[in-house]
Design a protein around this motif. Structure first.
Motif, PDB file in Angstrom:
ATOM      1  N   MET A 104     -57.591 -32.727  27.854  1.00  0.00           N
ATOM      2  CA  MET A 104     -56.612 -32.053  26.701  1.00  0.00           C
ATOM      3  C   MET A 104     -57.338 -30.647  25.899  1.00  0.00           C
ATOM      4  N   ILE A 105     -56.921 -30.076  25.617  1.00  0.00           N
ATOM      5  CA  ILE A 105     -58.061 -29.187  24.914  1.00  0.00           C
ATOM      6  C   ILE A 105     -56.653 -28.472  24.432  1.00  0.00           C
ATOM      7  N   GLU A 106     -56.772 -27.728  22.738  1.00  0.00           N
ATOM      8  CA  GLU A 106     -56.415 -27.638  21.918  1.00  0.00           C
ATOM      9  C   GLU A 106     -56.274 -27.042  20.990  1.00  0.00           C
ATOM     10  N   VAL A 107     -55.366 -25.714  20.831  1.00  0.00           N
ATOM     11  CA  VAL A 107     -55.939 -24.278  20.076  1.00  0.00           C
ATOM     12  C   VAL A 107     -54.865 -24.459  18.731  1.00  0.00           C
ATOM     13  N   ARG A 108     -55.450 -24.454  17.909  1.00  0.00           N
ATOM     14  CA  ARG A 108     -54.073 -25.006  16.539  1.00  0.00           C
ATOM     15  C   ARG A 108     -54.512 -24.373  15.492  1.00  0.00           C
ATOM     16  N   GLY A 109     -53.836 -23.754  14.499  1.00  0.00           N
ATOM     17  CA  GLY A 109     -54.018 -23.303  13.967  1.00  0.00           C
ATOM     18  C   GLY A 109     -53.305 -21.875  12.688  1.00  0.00           C
ATOM     19  N   PRO A 114     -49.560 -22.629  18.756  1.00  0.00           N
ATOM     20  CA  PRO A 114     -50.319 -23.762  19.319  1.00  0.00           C
ATOM     21  C   PRO A 114     -50.166 -24.075  20.726  1.00  0.00           C
ATOM     22  N   ILE A 115     -51.528 -24.900  21.038  1.00  0.00           N
ATOM     23  CA  ILE A 115     -51.211 -25.232  22.481  1.00  0.00           C
ATOM     24  C   ILE A 115     -52.227 -26.347  22.679  1.00  0.00           C
ATOM     25  N   LYS A 116     -51.023 -27.535  23.154  1.00  0.00           N
ATOM     26  CA  LYS A 116     -52.382 -28.551  23.669  1.00  0.00           C
ATOM     27  C   LYS A 116     -52.502 -28.886  25.245  1.00  0.00           C
ATOM     28  N   MET A 117     -52.804 -28.582  26.071  1.00  0.00           N
ATOM     29  CA  MET A 117     -52.735 -29.457  26.944  1.00  0.00           C
ATOM     30  C   MET A 117     -53.820 -29.675  28.033  1.00  0.00           C
ATOM     31  N   ASP A 118     -53.899 -30.188  29.306  1.00  0.00           N
ATOM     32  CA  ASP A 118     -54.731 -30.590  29.834  1.00  0.00           C
ATOM     33  C   ASP A 118     -55.449 -28.828  30.667  1.00  0.00           C
ATOM     34  N   VAL A 119     -56.833 -29.008  30.408  1.00  0.00           N
ATOM     35  CA  VAL A 119     -57.549 -27.451  31.205  1.00  0.00           C
ATOM     36  C   VAL A 119     -56.542 -26.950  31.876  1.00  0.00           C
ATOM     37  N   ASN A 120     -56.794 -28.241  32.869  1.00  0.00           N
ATOM     38  CA  ASN A 120     -56.580 -27.312  34.279  1.00  0.00           C
ATOM     39  C   ASN A 120     -54.948 -26.309  34.258  1.00  0.00           C
ATOM     40  N   ASP A 121     -53.718 -27.008  33.485  1.00  0.00           N
ATOM     41  CA  ASP A 121     -52.914 -25.875  33.015  1.00  0.00           C
ATOM     42  C   ASP A 121     -53.005 -25.409  32.253  1.00  0.00           C
ATOM     43  N   LEU A 122     -53.575 -25.150  31.753  1.00  0.00           N
ATOM     44  CA  LEU A 122     -54.586 -23.874  30.913  1.00  0.00           C
ATOM     45  C   LEU A 122     -54.972 -22.859  31.245  1.00  0.00           C
ATOM     46  N   ILE A 225     -65.140 -27.572  30.242  1.00  0.00           N
ATOM     47  CA  ILE A 225     -64.595 -25.688  29.241  1.00  0.00           C
ATOM     48  C   ILE A 225     -65.582 -25.331  28.581  1.00  0.00           C
ATOM     49  N   ARG A 226     -65.829 -23.762  28.344  1.00  0.00           N
ATOM     50  CA  ARG A 226     -66.977 -24.054  27.010  1.00  0.00           C
ATOM     51  C   ARG A 226     -67.534 -22.637  27.263  1.00  0.00           C
ATOM     52  N   LEU A 227     -67.160 -22.291  25.975  1.00  0.00           N
ATOM     53  CA  LEU A 227     -68.079 -21.139  25.620  1.00  0.00           C
ATOM     54  C   LEU A 227     -69.107 -19.681  26.169  1.00  0.00           C
ATOM     55  N   VAL A 228     -68.805 -19.076  26.592  1.00  0.00           N
ATOM     56  CA  VAL A 228     -70.168 -18.092  26.725  1.00  0.00           C
ATOM     57  C   VAL A 228     -70.393 -16.553  25.906  1.00  0.00           C
ATOM     58  N   VAL A 229     -71.287 -16.313  24.890  1.00  0.00           N
ATOM     59  CA  VAL A 229     -71.080 -15.493  24.432  1.00  0.00           C
ATOM     60  C   VAL A 229     -72.187 -14.541  24.474  1.00  0.00           C
ATOM     61  N   PRO A 230     -72.156 -13.788  25.693  1.00  0.00           N
ATOM     62  CA  PRO A 230     -73.950 -13.279  26.458  1.00  0.00           C
ATOM     63  C   PRO A 230     -74.821 -12.630  24.953  1.00  0.00           C
TER      64      PRO A 230
END
Ligand SMILES: Nc1nc2c(c(=O)[nH]1)N[C@H]1C(S)=C(S)[C@@H](COP(=O)(O)O)O[C@H]1N2
Ligand SMILES: [Mo]
Length: 320
Positions: A104-109, A114-122, A225-230
């Motif tokens: 699960m990943i949550e995006v909020r604030g 806001p979103i809270k869902m499974d990564v595949n659904d995202l 899922i991860r961030l990539v900031v090259p």
């Protein structure tokens, strides 16, 4: 792990297949005068079958003289301090029962949606994934070139629709001391956290990685899922994210909290500013051969054109 929805392409059968396809693609692009690095390309290239110009090539991402780091090196030389402080440790220890699916990943604030869902659904909601080849430069002065799959963070930002008060984005990794042995120690304040300004987060280079080499993300590289900031030192590219918060104040990132004299918030790759204990002028290319070939480190890791404008007025001789 769903890694593509839009294009319905198949995963390469093996690492060998995947690398050889990538390499023949590179030869093809070179013959057309394109370098390899940082090109946004459609996953249909991976089928190897009908390579043509119907797929998008964004000249913004074209860099010269880059070779992909082989899959086995990208996935066996890692920094993932939740599991180990050795480079070889994460591959072993992150694959001993730690479950990165479902996730699960949550995006909020400070957001309207806001979103809270499974990564595949995202990933479905975002509309699928794309591929990007980026340089990766660790603050320890080594580097790789990695073909990621994922989606630009800007797409997620549009989806959640931040309010005017949102100035920073804070990313939080998982906590699971039962599976991640180093989280049983208190020398680092877990969970691992990172942050970007909203304009850094919305930059077109900023990417949410969901895999590499056309495959799902290996656990040791920060599944699912991860961030990539090259253009920033590798520690900014936080792995295995469970929460993204839109906030008004700059978050204190893990390495800054741990050692503020050595690691800052911006952490932009800069060959002119040494780490207090070593130079950042050159870097060791992982897989660069027996003599460990080194190359000169580039300002903003070679992405100055894309991100330099974010730092007008910032004194780049200073350590941040
Ligand atoms: N959660 C978490 N994310 C993390 C780290 C970590 O220890 N924990 N290490 C960082 C560092 S220092 C680097 S260099 C990169 C390494 O990514 P890679 O192993 O996929 O090359 O991940 C970054 N993200
Ligand atoms: Mo790093």
């Amino acid at each position: 792990m769903l890694i593509n929805i839009k294009n319905n392409w198949e995963l390469p059968e093996s690492m060998v297949t995947s690398e050889s396809v990538y390499r023949s693609r590179r030869t093809f692009l070179k013959s057309l005068g394109y370098g390899l690095g940082g090109i946004v390309f459609s996953p249909s290239y991976l089928n190897g079958a009908n390579i043509g110009f119907s797929t998008e090539l964004n000249p913004l991402y074209v860099l010269k003289e880059l070779d992909l780091t082989p899959y086995n090196l990208i996935t066996s030389y890692n920094n993932f301090f939740e599991f180990s402080t050795d480079k070889e440790g994460p591959k072993k220890l992150a694959n001993k029962g730690w479950n990165s699916e479902p996730w699960m990943i949550e995006v909020r604030g400070l957001v309207r949606n806001p979103i809270k869902m499974d990564v595949n659904d995202l990933i479905k909601k975002i509309g699928g994934i794309e591929q990007r080849v980026y340089r990766m430069r660790c603050v320890e002065a080594w580097s790789m070139v990695i073909p990621w799959n994922g989606f630009p963070l800007s797409k997620l930002i549009k989806l959640v629709d931040p309010t005017a008060d949102a100035k920073f984005v804070k990313f939080t990794s998982f906590i699971d001391p039962g599976q991640a042995p180093r989280q049983r120690r208190r020398n680092i304040h877990w969970p691992y956290v990172e942050g970007l300004t909203l304009s850094e987060a919305a930059n077109e280079l900023t990417f949410m990685g969901t895999g590499l080499y056309g495959r799902a993300m290996p656990n040791q590289n920060g599944a699912p899922i991860r961030l990539v900031v090259p253009w920033k030192y590798g520690f900014k590219s936080i792995k295995s994210i469970v929460k993204i918060d839109f906030v008004s104040k700059a978050p204190i990132n893990t390495w800054q909290a741990l050692q503020p004299r050595e690691y800052g918030f911006f952490a932009n790759v800069n060959p002119n500013v040494s780490h207090p204990r070593w130079s950042q002028a050159t870097e060791r290319i992982i897989g660069g051969g027996f003599f460990e070939s080194r190359k000169e480190t580039l300002m903003f890791n070679g992405y100055e054109k894309e991100v330099g404008h974010l730092y007008y007025g910032v004194d780049l001789r200073k350590f941040y």
